[in-house]
Scaffold this motif. Structure first.
Motif, PDB file in Angstrom:
ATOM      1  N   LEU A   2      15.899  -7.244  -6.668  1.00 55.82           N
ATOM      2  CA  LEU A   2      15.050  -6.151  -7.109  1.00 55.82           C
ATOM      3  C   LEU A   2      15.724  -4.859  -7.002  1.00 55.82           C
ATOM      4  CD1 LEU A   2      11.407  -7.003  -5.716  1.00 55.82           C
ATOM      5  CD2 LEU A   2      12.108  -6.870  -8.208  1.00 55.82           C
ATOM      6  N   PRO A   4      14.910  -0.844  -7.436  1.00 56.14           N
ATOM      7  CA  PRO A   4      13.782  -0.171  -7.681  1.00 56.14           C
ATOM      8  C   PRO A   4      14.302   1.116  -8.215  1.00 56.14           C
ATOM      9  CG  PRO A   4      14.122  -0.497  -5.278  1.00 56.14           C
ATOM     10  CD  PRO A   4      14.954  -1.375  -6.104  1.00 56.14           C
ATOM     11  N   ILE A  17      11.381   1.760 -10.609  1.00 55.01           N
ATOM     12  CA  ILE A  17      10.156   0.839 -10.819  1.00 55.01           C
ATOM     13  C   ILE A  17       8.817   1.490 -10.480  1.00 55.01           C
ATOM     14  CG2 ILE A  17       8.988  -1.242  -9.722  1.00 55.01           C
ATOM     15  CD1 ILE A  17      11.770  -2.529  -9.470  1.00 55.01           C
ATOM     16  N   ASP A  18       8.079   1.574 -11.378  1.00 55.85           N
ATOM     17  CA  ASP A  18       6.475   2.208 -11.162  1.00 55.85           C
ATOM     18  C   ASP A  18       5.724   1.225 -10.197  1.00 55.85           C
ATOM     19  OD1 ASP A  18       4.161   3.202 -11.100  1.00 55.85           O
ATOM     20  OD2 ASP A  18       4.190   4.114 -13.204  1.00 55.85           O
ATOM     21  N   GLN A  19       5.917   1.518  -8.917  1.00 57.58           N
ATOM     22  CA  GLN A  19       5.279   0.814  -7.910  1.00 57.58           C
ATOM     23  C   GLN A  19       3.616   0.669  -8.142  1.00 57.58           C
ATOM     24  OE1 GLN A  19       6.985   0.681  -4.047  1.00 57.58           O
ATOM     25  NE2 GLN A  19       8.942   1.486  -4.790  1.00 57.58           N
ATOM     26  N   LEU A  26       5.523  -5.176 -14.292  1.00 51.64           N
ATOM     27  CA  LEU A  26       6.758  -4.506 -13.869  1.00 51.64           C
ATOM     28  C   LEU A  26       7.057  -3.376 -14.830  1.00 51.64           C
ATOM     29  CD1 LEU A  26       9.069  -4.425 -11.944  1.00 51.64           C
ATOM     30  CD2 LEU A  26      10.233  -6.357 -13.106  1.00 51.64           C
ATOM     31  N   GLU A  27       6.923  -2.325 -14.737  1.00 49.22           N
ATOM     32  CA  GLU A  27       7.051  -1.234 -15.576  1.00 49.22           C
ATOM     33  C   GLU A  27       8.077  -0.170 -14.898  1.00 49.22           C
ATOM     34  OE1 GLU A  27       3.488   0.300 -17.047  1.00 49.22           O
ATOM     35  OE2 GLU A  27       2.824  -1.333 -18.264  1.00 49.22           O
ATOM     36  N   TYR A  28       8.671   0.650 -15.635  1.00 51.43           N
ATOM     37  CA  TYR A  28       9.491   1.518 -15.259  1.00 51.43           C
ATOM     38  C   TYR A  28       9.063   3.114 -15.477  1.00 51.43           C
ATOM     39  CZ  TYR A  28      12.590  -2.362 -14.389  1.00 51.43           C
ATOM     40  OH  TYR A  28      13.023  -3.515 -13.933  1.00 51.43           O
ATOM     41  N   LEU A 145      11.715  -2.561  -2.540  1.00 56.13           N
ATOM     42  CA  LEU A 145      10.935  -1.481  -3.088  1.00 56.13           C
ATOM     43  C   LEU A 145      11.057  -0.207  -2.310  1.00 56.13           C
ATOM     44  CD1 LEU A 145       8.126  -3.813  -4.694  1.00 56.13           C
ATOM     45  CD2 LEU A 145       9.798  -2.540  -5.844  1.00 56.13           C
TER      46      LEU A 145
END
Length: 326
Positions: A2, A4, A17-19, A26-28, A145
């Protein structure tokens, strides 16, 4: 593995990475200005002390690239979150580079690259405390992350797994934002490391049953006397571990050590009560009920077995901590 945090040189933008969307999507989140980065840190698009620091460095670089006032950007980014020391460390380092006539982006990239290597070293050094067959409990998310790659506490767990040790991980869900259940569980599943998620208040009972062999957590700040500031609930775990004679380790890079501040100087972040009152948009307490929402607590050094750093494993006392910086 990963990743992030990524910087796009061509588009001059920071990709996170939009946590908030994990583990279901899994979006950015794309940052094209320092204000975007400030929002991402404050709203926990990105979280975890090292990741916040790296992102803030890129935020200051964006301010330089687009001709914004560097000092205004510095103050805006600095005020996003008060407790994690890596934020201030990275911003100060980038501002120093700027004052010396250097390119902020180059310094931010250097911090990013160093963090990857540091996390790898923490994992390789720390995995030596893990025995074959261990059940390891961890709290919050101190994984890839929370950093640039590998993580801190989860780097220790990862490298034990990579080296063929038969381990099992117990993951505190970590109320109120559920970083354990959402993020740590996401990472462990991604790596095919055996684990189970528990409610935070199950930990003590599992210890009493002999089902926890080691505890490894990350941290957002360590004072020179060994006092550790980490996600709320860490202090409770440390007390339980002491009572049950279970080794309690903290994994952290040198950038997380604060050698200047004293306990009275540290601001414990209090976040919006809604984070406690709601879970994924559903209200779980009656209307009008107030909530406490402290994001961090402090764990005294006498409850900590050792601190795992990129330079080795040390005891949490001033003499050993200061030796890291000689």
């Amino acid at each position: 593995m990963l990743k992030p945090i990524e910087w796009d040189d061509e588009k001059k933008e920071l990709i996170l990475i939009d946590q908030r969307k994990l583990p279901h999507k899994l979006e950015y989140f794309i940052c094209r200005s320092y204000k975007d980065v400030a929002y991402a840190i404050k709203e926990m698009v990105v979280r975890g002390a090292p990741a916040i620091g790296i992102s803030a460095g890129y935020g200051l670089a964006l301010a330089e690239i687009y001709g914004d006032n560097i000092y205004k950007a510095y103050e805006t980014l600095k005020n996003t979150r008060p407790t994690a020391v890596n934020l201030f460390w990275a911003l100060d380092r980038c501002l120093k580079a700027y004052k010396e006539g250097k390119n902020i982006l180059d310094e931010a990239k250097k911090i990013h690259k160093e963090d990857i290597e540091t996390n790898k070293k923490i994992g390789k050094i720390g995995e030596k405390i893990i025995d074959d067959g261990d059940n390891i409990l961890t709290h919050c998310n101190a994984g890839a992350l929370a950093t640039s790659m590998y993580g801190t506490a989860l780097s220790v767990i990862r490298f034990a797994h990579y080296n063929g040790k038969n381990i099992f991980v117990i993951v505190d869900e970590t109320r109120p934002r559920l970083q354990g259940a959402k993020l740590t569980a996401f990472e462990l599943k991604y790596e095919n490391i055996p684990f189970r998620v528990i409610t935070d208040n199950t930990a003590g009972f599992l210890m009493s049953l002999g089902k926890v062999d080691k505890i490894v957590v990350g941290t957002d700040r360590i004072l020179k006397d060994g006092t550790v500031y980490n996600k709320i609930g860490t202090y409770s775990l440390a007390i339980l571990a002491k009572y049950h004679n279970i080794p309690f380790y903290v994994a952290a890079p040198l950038s997380t050590f604060d050698l200047k501040s004293k306990e009275d100087d540290i601001v414990i972040e209090e976040r919006d009560e809604k984070e406690v009152a709601y879970i994924d948009g559903v209200r779980i307490v009656p209307e009008g009920v107030r909530c406490y929402n402290y994001a961090f607590d402090k764990t005294p050094p006498n409850l900590i077995t050792g601190i795992i750093t990129e330079k080795g494993i040390i005891k949490p006392n001033e003499k050993e901590i200061m030796s890291l910086f000689d």
